[in-house]
Design a protein around this motif. Structure first.
Motif, PDB file in Angstrom:
ATOM      1  N   ILE A  15      -3.583   2.399   5.801  1.00 54.84           N
ATOM      2  CA  ILE A  15      -2.268   2.604   5.191  1.00 54.84           C
ATOM      3  C   ILE A  15      -2.015   1.548   4.120  1.00 54.84           C
ATOM      4  N   GLU A  16      -2.303   0.305   4.438  1.00 55.43           N
ATOM      5  CA  GLU A  16      -2.074  -0.789   3.492  1.00 55.43           C
ATOM      6  C   GLU A  16      -2.882  -0.596   2.213  1.00 55.43           C
ATOM      7  N   ALA A  17      -4.126  -0.155   2.360  1.00 55.07           N
ATOM      8  CA  ALA A  17      -4.978   0.058   1.192  1.00 55.07           C
ATOM      9  C   ALA A  17      -4.434   1.185   0.321  1.00 55.07           C
ATOM     10  N   ALA A  18      -3.887   2.225   0.947  1.00 48.14           N
ATOM     11  CA  ALA A  18      -3.311   3.336   0.188  1.00 48.14           C
ATOM     12  C   ALA A  18      -2.117   2.857  -0.632  1.00 48.14           C
ATOM     13  N   PHE A  19      -1.272   2.014  -0.042  1.00 45.59           N
ATOM     14  CA  PHE A  19      -0.112   1.481  -0.762  1.00 45.59           C
ATOM     15  C   PHE A  19      -0.538   0.495  -1.844  1.00 45.59           C
ATOM     16  N   ASP A  20      -1.620  -0.224  -1.613  1.00 49.58           N
ATOM     17  CA  ASP A  20      -2.136  -1.138  -2.644  1.00 49.58           C
ATOM     18  C   ASP A  20      -2.624  -0.358  -3.864  1.00 49.58           C
ATOM     19  N   ARG A  21      -3.282   0.777  -3.624  1.00 45.49           N
ATOM     20  CA  ARG A  21      -3.822   1.566  -4.723  1.00 45.49           C
ATOM     21  C   ARG A  21      -2.719   2.241  -5.538  1.00 45.49           C
ATOM     22  N   ASN A  22      -1.695   2.722  -4.840  1.00 42.29           N
ATOM     23  CA  ASN A  22      -0.612   3.449  -5.506  1.00 42.29           C
ATOM     24  C   ASN A  22       0.745   3.028  -4.949  1.00 42.29           C
ATOM     25  N   PRO A  23       1.195   1.817  -5.287  1.00 44.50           N
ATOM     26  CA  PRO A  23       2.470   1.350  -4.743  1.00 44.50           C
ATOM     27  C   PRO A  23       3.631   2.224  -5.208  1.00 44.50           C
ATOM     28  N   PRO A  24       4.558   2.535  -4.314  1.00 46.57           N
ATOM     29  CA  PRO A  24       5.719   3.348  -4.703  1.00 46.57           C
ATOM     30  C   PRO A  24       6.647   2.561  -5.626  1.00 46.57           C
ATOM     31  N   LYS A  25       7.483   3.269  -6.321  1.00 46.11           N
ATOM     32  CA  LYS A  25       8.388   2.620  -7.277  1.00 46.11           C
ATOM     33  C   LYS A  25       9.423   1.743  -6.588  1.00 46.11           C
ATOM     34  N   SER A  26       9.758   2.076  -5.364  1.00 43.00           N
ATOM     35  CA  SER A  26      10.763   1.285  -4.646  1.00 43.00           C
ATOM     36  C   SER A  26      10.525   1.367  -3.147  1.00 43.00           C
ATOM     37  N   GLY A  27      11.063   0.367  -2.446  1.00 39.95           N
ATOM     38  CA  GLY A  27      11.053   0.381  -0.990  1.00 39.95           C
ATOM     39  C   GLY A  27       9.684   0.314  -0.351  1.00 39.95           C
ATOM     40  N   ARG A  28       8.749  -0.366  -0.993  1.00 41.31           N
ATOM     41  CA  ARG A  28       7.392  -0.370  -0.442  1.00 41.31           C
ATOM     42  C   ARG A  28       7.348  -0.925   0.975  1.00 41.31           C
ATOM     43  N   GLY A  29       7.987  -2.052   1.215  1.00 38.93           N
ATOM     44  CA  GLY A  29       7.897  -2.700   2.519  1.00 38.93           C
ATOM     45  C   GLY A  29       8.337  -1.792   3.655  1.00 38.93           C
ATOM     46  N   VAL A  30       9.497  -1.135   3.480  1.00 43.14           N
ATOM     47  CA  VAL A  30      10.022  -0.260   4.523  1.00 43.14           C
ATOM     48  C   VAL A  30       9.142   0.975   4.683  1.00 43.14           C
ATOM     49  N   LYS A  31       8.757   1.559   3.575  1.00 45.47           N
ATOM     50  CA  LYS A  31       7.940   2.778   3.627  1.00 45.47           C
ATOM     51  C   LYS A  31       6.581   2.504   4.284  1.00 45.47           C
ATOM     52  N   GLN A  32       5.969   1.402   3.927  1.00 49.31           N
ATOM     53  CA  GLN A  32       4.664   1.067   4.498  1.00 49.31           C
ATOM     54  C   GLN A  32       4.780   0.806   5.992  1.00 49.31           C
ATOM     55  N   SER A  33       5.828   0.081   6.391  1.00 53.22           N
ATOM     56  CA  SER A  33       6.035  -0.209   7.810  1.00 53.22           C
ATOM     57  C   SER A  33       6.256   1.073   8.615  1.00 53.22           C
ATOM     58  N   LEU A  34       7.080   1.979   8.085  1.00 50.39           N
ATOM     59  CA  LEU A  34       7.329   3.246   8.776  1.00 50.39           C
ATOM     60  C   LEU A  34       6.064   4.085   8.870  1.00 50.39           C
ATOM     61  N   MET A  35       5.246   4.034   7.815  1.00 54.09           N
ATOM     62  CA  MET A  35       4.017   4.821   7.817  1.00 54.09           C
ATOM     63  C   MET A  35       3.011   4.273   8.840  1.00 54.09           C
TER      64      MET A  35
END
Length: 207
Positions: A148-168
């Motif tokens: 999950i972390e690697a996916a967010f690193d490759r394509n970080p969302p425009k906002s709320g990354r921390g919350v979205k990544q934690s929920l995922m």
């Protein structure tokens, strides 16, 4: 021995040496993983291990010293097979949403094909001796979170990354638990894409 024209002795042809020890160890690991998956750590006897692996009990002890060590090696071996398969089959080219969905789909597909491997590392490890469960969780448990972390690193969302990544990540662990329960596995599989879409909504996590 006859020398060639340059006076050099001919080189003996190389023979392919088959490592019997490695072959035996792999045979035992594969058979033991199936045996442990069927009956769990405490329900699997050395007689059953010998039957499943095709190796004498003395040979099992020679290669792995104890039932506990064999179970531990089976966990590591099975975990690495699963995680390598996941990393190989993920969709990393179409953006964050598609990569996240592919993580859940790939896990579900792997569970369909190799249910015993999934059961061993996602469920049965926690019915084994506590020292093994703690070892496995600390050393290898983070490998799935890192997907999950690697996916967010490759394509970080425009906002709320921390919350979205934690929920995922929470969703992933919940999904993993469902793989060991056939009654809810298919429902979770169908819900995964919708859950990913909901978590990634910017209006839900604007900051």
């Amino acid at each position: 021995m006859v020398r060639d024209k340059k006076g050099t002795l001919p080189t003996a042809p190389k023979k392919r040496v088959w490592n019997r020890t490695a072959k035996t160890r792999m045979k035992i690991l594969n058979g033991a993983a199936v045996a442990f998956s069927a009956r769990g750590y405490y329900g699997t006897s050395l007689v059953e291990l010998s039957k499943r692996t095709g190796a004498e009990q003395a040979s099992i002890y020679y290669h792995f010293q104890s039932k506990e060590n064999l179970f531990k090696k089976c966990l590591i071996y099975t975990h690495l097979m699963v995680i390598r398969g996941l990393r190989r089959d993920l969709n990393r080219t179409e953006g964050l949403r598609e990569e996240l969905v592919s993580i859940f789909n790939t896990l579900a597909n792997y569970s369909d094909v190799y249910p015993e491997r999934i059961a061993l590392i996602f469920q049965l490890v926690y019915s084994a001796p506590k020292t093994i469960a703690v070892f496995y969780t600390r050393k290898y448990g983070g490998n799935f979170r890192s997907l999950i972390e690697a996916a967010f690193d490759r394509n970080p969302p425009k906002s709320g990354r921390g919350v979205k990544q934690s929920l995922m990540i929470d969703m992933l662990y919940s999904f993993i638990l469902s793989l060991s329960a056939p009654a809810v596995r298919n429902d979770r599989r169908l819900m995964a894409p919708r859950a990913v879409d909901f978590i990634l909504q910017d209006k839900i996590h604007p900051n």
